[in-house]
Design a protein around this motif. Structure first.
Motif, mmCIF file in Angstrom:
data_model
loop_
_atom_site.group_PDB
_atom_site.id
_atom_site.type_symbol
_atom_site.label_atom_id
_atom_site.label_comp_id
_atom_site.label_asym_id
_atom_site.label_seq_id
_atom_site.Cartn_x
_atom_site.Cartn_y
_atom_site.Cartn_z
ATOM 1 N N TYR A 59 0.830 -1.203 0.000
ATOM 2 C CA TYR A 59 0.000 0.000 0.000
ATOM 3 C C TYR A 59 0.863 1.251 0.000
ATOM 4 N N ILE A 60 0.235 2.389 -0.288
ATOM 5 C CA ILE A 60 0.857 3.704 -0.164
ATOM 6 C C ILE A 60 -0.077 4.590 0.647
ATOM 7 N N THR A 61 0.476 5.653 1.237
ATOM 8 C CA THR A 61 -0.333 6.550 2.053
ATOM 9 C C THR A 61 -0.005 8.008 1.712
ATOM 10 N N ALA A 62 -0.937 8.880 2.058
ATOM 11 C CA ALA A 62 -0.730 10.325 1.986
ATOM 12 C C ALA A 62 -1.618 10.960 3.042
ATOM 13 N N GLY A 63 -1.105 12.019 3.687
ATOM 14 C CA GLY A 63 -1.920 12.617 4.724
ATOM 15 C C GLY A 63 -1.317 13.866 5.328
ATOM 16 N N ILE A 64 -1.842 14.224 6.489
ATOM 17 C CA ILE A 64 -1.384 15.393 7.233
ATOM 18 C C ILE A 64 -1.045 14.966 8.658
ATOM 19 N N VAL B 122 10.320 8.181 9.133
ATOM 20 C CA VAL B 122 9.792 7.350 10.210
ATOM 21 C C VAL B 122 9.643 5.902 9.727
ATOM 22 N N LEU B 123 10.199 4.971 10.474
ATOM 23 C CA LEU B 123 10.036 3.543 10.205
ATOM 24 C C LEU B 123 9.230 2.942 11.346
ATOM 25 N N THR B 124 8.036 2.435 11.064
ATOM 26 C CA THR B 124 7.159 1.904 12.101
ATOM 27 C C THR B 124 6.714 0.485 11.766
ATOM 28 N N PHE B 125 6.349 -0.242 12.814
ATOM 29 C CA PHE B 125 5.797 -1.586 12.694
ATOM 30 C C PHE B 125 4.435 -1.597 13.393
ATOM 31 N N TYR B 126 3.380 -1.729 12.598
ATOM 32 C CA TYR B 126 2.018 -1.769 13.135
ATOM 33 C C TYR B 126 1.610 -3.212 13.434
ATOM 34 N N PHE B 127 0.862 -3.351 14.524
ATOM 35 C CA PHE B 127 0.276 -4.640 14.897
ATOM 36 C C PHE B 127 -1.240 -4.435 14.933
ATOM 37 N N GLU B 128 -1.909 -5.093 14.008
ATOM 38 C CA GLU B 128 -3.350 -4.832 13.840
ATOM 39 C C GLU B 128 -4.134 -6.136 13.958
ATOM 40 N N PHE C 99 -2.820 -11.975 13.756
ATOM 41 C CA PHE C 99 -2.852 -10.528 13.591
ATOM 42 C C PHE C 99 -2.134 -10.160 12.292
ATOM 43 N N LYS C 100 -2.218 -8.875 11.933
ATOM 44 C CA LYS C 100 -1.470 -8.358 10.791
ATOM 45 C C LYS C 100 -0.237 -7.598 11.291
ATOM 46 N N LEU C 101 0.901 -7.866 10.679
ATOM 47 C CA LEU C 101 2.127 -7.122 10.938
ATOM 48 C C LEU C 101 2.378 -6.219 9.740
ATOM 49 N N ILE C 102 2.552 -4.899 10.017
ATOM 50 C CA ILE C 102 2.593 -3.922 8.927
ATOM 51 C C ILE C 102 3.814 -3.020 9.080
ATOM 52 N N PRO C 103 4.925 -3.323 8.402
ATOM 53 C CA PRO C 103 6.048 -2.375 8.375
ATOM 54 C C PRO C 103 5.757 -1.237 7.407
ATOM 55 N N GLU C 104 6.179 -0.022 7.783
ATOM 56 C CA GLU C 104 5.869 1.159 6.967
ATOM 57 C C GLU C 104 6.983 2.191 7.082
ATOM 58 N N VAL C 105 7.302 2.828 5.984
ATOM 59 C CA VAL C 105 8.192 3.989 5.960
ATOM 60 C C VAL C 105 7.356 5.215 5.593
ATOM 61 N N LYS C 106 7.518 6.286 6.386
ATOM 62 C CA LYS C 106 6.771 7.516 6.137
ATOM 63 C C LYS C 106 7.735 8.692 6.071
ATOM 64 N N PHE C 107 7.499 9.596 5.128
ATOM 65 C CA PHE C 107 8.291 10.809 4.960
ATOM 66 C C PHE C 107 7.419 12.002 5.344
ATOM 67 N N THR D 269 2.531 14.336 4.784
ATOM 68 C CA THR D 269 3.201 13.037 4.875
ATOM 69 C C THR D 269 2.868 12.172 3.673
ATOM 70 N N THR D 270 3.802 11.306 3.343
ATOM 71 C CA THR D 270 3.583 10.277 2.338
ATOM 72 C C THR D 270 4.422 9.068 2.727
ATOM 73 N N GLY D 271 3.969 7.888 2.352
ATOM 74 C CA GLY D 271 4.714 6.705 2.752
ATOM 75 C C GLY D 271 4.258 5.472 1.997
ATOM 76 N N PHE D 272 4.874 4.351 2.345
ATOM 77 C CA PHE D 272 4.489 3.075 1.752
ATOM 78 C C PHE D 272 4.784 1.962 2.742
ATOM 79 N N GLY D 273 4.123 0.836 2.543
ATOM 80 C CA GLY D 273 4.319 -0.298 3.437
ATOM 81 C C GLY D 273 3.657 -1.527 2.868
ATOM 82 N N CYS D 274 3.492 -2.535 3.725
ATOM 83 C CA CYS D 274 2.885 -3.783 3.266
ATOM 84 C C CYS D 274 2.213 -4.481 4.445
ATOM 85 N N ASP D 275 0.977 -4.930 4.242
ATOM 86 C CA ASP D 275 0.273 -5.737 5.235
ATOM 87 C C ASP D 275 0.721 -7.189 5.098
ATOM 88 N N PHE D 276 1.157 -7.775 6.217
ATOM 89 C CA PHE D 276 1.481 -9.204 6.248
ATOM 90 C C PHE D 276 0.483 -9.892 7.171
#
Length: 247
Positions: free
Chosen positions: A155-160, A241-247, A196-204, A184-191
């Motif tokens: 996926y990709i993201t964009a926001g404020i 920003v490098l984050t790891f989401y747990f969903e 649960f889902k593990l989601i690493p993401e890089v955001k600028f 902000t803008t970024g990209f990542g991948c849902d695993f």
């Protein structure tokens, strides 16, 4: 292109490379464990998702000088020569809009610092300040996901992202404003894992406002400190920003 641009580009590439390595490792590991089982096949059909994230980030600052010269002929220039990783933690509230788009609200805290070097042009005299920050962040992002392939979905993201600095600052050469605003803008991948889902993401994150507090009545009787603030026209913040989401 100046030296500062290449530093920022290096930060962006570093975060992207780390995320790609993590994504490849997770994808290969998942495929090795089981190539046929579809984990959590209905997870993306839920209207709401909740979760949290842990991560690291690096803060950069782009400083524009105004050519200020003191009464005794001093002219000061500032830069951030190095970067220190900071820590971040966020909550996650995800609203499904349709099968491709989600709206995500990820409030949290960013803890970090910037090492600022202040150098006098004529004598080469150097001063240093470690500018610490504890940011309350309120990111709001639109997430655009690709199609799921087995147990992964890019996926990709964009926001404020409004931010509020709750660090107490008094008597320093530089003081930052309590509020800033980022695009902000970024990209990542849902695993999709079994539970649960593990989601690493890089955001600028690209700051839009001048973060330096130029109104310094606390330094009226300290000309050796106020001269630093007077030398700055504006300073814009940026983050990777490098984050790891747990969903």
């Amino acid at each position: 292109m100046n030296h500062h641009f290449f530093i920022w580009l290096r930060l962006a590439l570093r975060g992207s490379v780390v995320l790609c390595m993590v994504m490849c490792g997770l994808a290969c590991g998942a495929q090795t464990l089981n190539d046929k089982v579809l984990n959590r096949p209905y997870a993306d059909l839920r209207r709401w998702h909740l979760g949290f994230s842990l991560g690291v980030h690096e803060q950069d600052i782009s400083i524009t000088h105004n050519g200020f010269v003191t009464d005794n002929g001093e002219q000061w220039f500032l830069e951030q020569p190095s970067f220190s990783p900071g820590f971040c933690v966020n909550g996650l509230i995800d609203l499904r809009l349709n099968h491709l788009f989600n709206l995500r609200f990820t409030p949290g805290m960013y803890f970090g610092n910037r090492d600022i070097t202040m150098r006098e042009y004529n004598t080469g005299t150097e001063l240093r300040q470690n500018v610490k920050s504890a940011l309350v962040v309120l990111p709001l992002d639109v997430k655009f996901s690709g199609f799921r392939y087995r147990n992964s979905r890019p996926y990709i993201t964009a926001g404020i992202m409004p931010t509020f600095n709750v660090t107490k600052q008094k008597g320093d050469y530089l003081r930052t404003k309590p509020m800033d605003f980022y695009l902000t803008t970024g990209f990542g991948c849902d695993f999709y894992l079994p539970y649960f889902k593990l989601i690493p993401e890089v955001k600028f994150c690209f700051g839009l406002t001048d973060i330096i507090d130029h109104d310094r009545p606390d330094l009226e009787d300290e000309p050796d400190k106020i001269k630093i603030t007077k030398s700055i026209k504006k300073a814009i913040s940026q983050m990777v920003v490098l984050t790891f989401y747990f969903e």
